[in-house]
Scaffold this active site. Sequence first.
Site, PDB file in Angstrom:
ATOM      1  N   TYR A   1     -12.577   4.637 -15.828  1.00  0.00           N
ATOM      2  CA  TYR A   1     -12.758   3.503 -14.651  1.00  0.00           C
ATOM      3  C   TYR A   1     -13.326   2.260 -15.214  1.00  0.00           C
ATOM      4  CZ  TYR A   1     -14.178   1.650 -10.268  1.00  0.00           C
ATOM      5  OH  TYR A   1     -14.157   0.843  -8.896  1.00  0.00           O
TER       6      TYR A   1
ATOM      7  N   PHE B   1     -19.813  -0.477  -2.136  1.00  0.00           N
ATOM      8  CA  PHE B   1     -19.196  -0.844  -0.996  1.00  0.00           C
ATOM      9  C   PHE B   1     -18.727   0.282   0.135  1.00  0.00           C
ATOM     10  CE2 PHE B   1     -19.745  -4.988  -2.395  1.00  0.00           C
ATOM     11  CZ  PHE B   1     -19.853  -5.936  -1.379  1.00  0.00           C
TER      12      PHE B   1
ATOM     13  N   ASP C   1       0.654  -1.249   0.007  1.00  0.00           N
ATOM     14  CA  ASP C   1       0.122   0.044   0.114  1.00  0.00           C
ATOM     15  C   ASP C   1       1.004   1.109   0.011  1.00  0.00           C
ATOM     16  OD1 ASP C   1      -3.279   0.279   1.089  1.00  0.00           O
ATOM     17  OD2 ASP C   1      -2.049   2.126   0.768  1.00  0.00           O
TER      18      ASP C   1
ATOM     19  N   ASP D   1       3.959   1.627  -4.854  1.00  0.00           N
ATOM     20  CA  ASP D   1       3.161   2.266  -5.638  1.00  0.00           C
ATOM     21  C   ASP D   1       2.758   1.232  -6.973  1.00  0.00           C
ATOM     22  OD1 ASP D   1       2.170   3.756  -7.624  1.00  0.00           O
ATOM     23  OD2 ASP D   1       3.964   5.300  -7.967  1.00  0.00           O
ATOM     24  N   VAL D   2       1.658   0.858  -6.942  1.00  0.00           N
ATOM     25  CA  VAL D   2       1.555  -0.360  -8.132  1.00  0.00           C
ATOM     26  C   VAL D   2       1.616   0.266  -9.564  1.00  0.00           C
ATOM     27  CG1 VAL D   2       0.325  -1.726  -6.445  1.00  0.00           C
ATOM     28  CG2 VAL D   2      -1.001  -0.110  -8.117  1.00  0.00           C
TER      29      VAL D   2
ATOM     30  N   SER E   1     -15.393  -4.345 -10.959  1.00  0.00           N
ATOM     31  CA  SER E   1     -16.325  -3.486 -10.601  1.00  0.00           C
ATOM     32  C   SER E   1     -17.522  -3.751 -11.367  1.00  0.00           C
ATOM     33  CB  SER E   1     -15.917  -1.883 -10.506  1.00  0.00           C
ATOM     34  OG  SER E   1     -16.974  -1.096 -10.336  1.00  0.00           O
TER      35      SER E   1
ATOM     36  N   LYS F   1     -11.593  -1.479 -15.223  1.00  0.00           N
ATOM     37  CA  LYS F   1     -12.251  -2.557 -14.646  1.00  0.00           C
ATOM     38  C   LYS F   1     -12.841  -3.589 -15.713  1.00  0.00           C
ATOM     39  CE  LYS F   1     -11.408  -1.277 -10.551  1.00  0.00           C
ATOM     40  NZ  LYS F   1     -10.483  -2.121  -9.573  1.00  0.00           N
TER      41      LYS F   1
END
Length: 262
Positions: A167, A200, A36, A59-60, A154, A171
């Site tokens: 986004y 969520f 994270d 940092d992905v 998502s 996804k």
Amino acid sequence: MKIEDRTFIISGGASGLGLATARDLHSRGAYVSLLDLNASSGAEVISEFGSRAKFFETDVSSTESIEAAINGTVSWVQETGKDICGVIAGAGVGLPGLIVDKTNEPVSIESIDFVLNINLRGTLDLIRQAVPHMTTVKPEGPDGERGVIIMIASSAAFDGQMGQVAYAASKGAVASVTLPLARDLSRYGIRVVTIAPALFDSNMTKLMGPKVKKSLENAMEWPKRAGQPEEFARLVRESVENGMLNGTVLRLDGAMRMPARL
């Protein structure tokens, strides 16, 4: 696949759905490697979890950052003797923006890159770097299973709203690579499952105003509320333990189908 005495790598593991997943797996005897960006949250989680957890500030969107976290996890595994048998790619961001705004200006390519680099590139980069350390694990059980990859898509992958082009693209791509990944890894006894949650309670939804969140809740058929992180974690656990879950995308959405606009 059993959870106890296995190491799971969880990106986005210091908060939200990733943290709920880490808590659930850890409570069942797992070792968790948490990746994270939030170092302070990571330190708090490690103090809570104790010796069966490690945190790596990651940092992905950076290959080098992921590499350092994987190398650190592998060194830890060499100490514990608990093989890497699971990856939960939970790091993600949302940055809404119409493809063309009211002044006829296109959305910036920088904002598109930001979302794609974390949600899609970061997911695949984490998986590709972790998998070589899973293919050599001793197979277990009657099916000779070595591990499981769990990705997070998502409901926006299927019915994204206005302003969710980047986004939804990220996804939707995650959902679409589920089956080819499962096919690539089948020879090694590694399964791939993707979970596609709707609304969520998470860090992302905390940024929503009350009117926006209420409108989304109204789009839920039943129950008419945001999902709880523990409910998400329960499906992750089932995905780990149920060997017949493979190459599939599981919607976790209370029958929600998002309208075009709120």
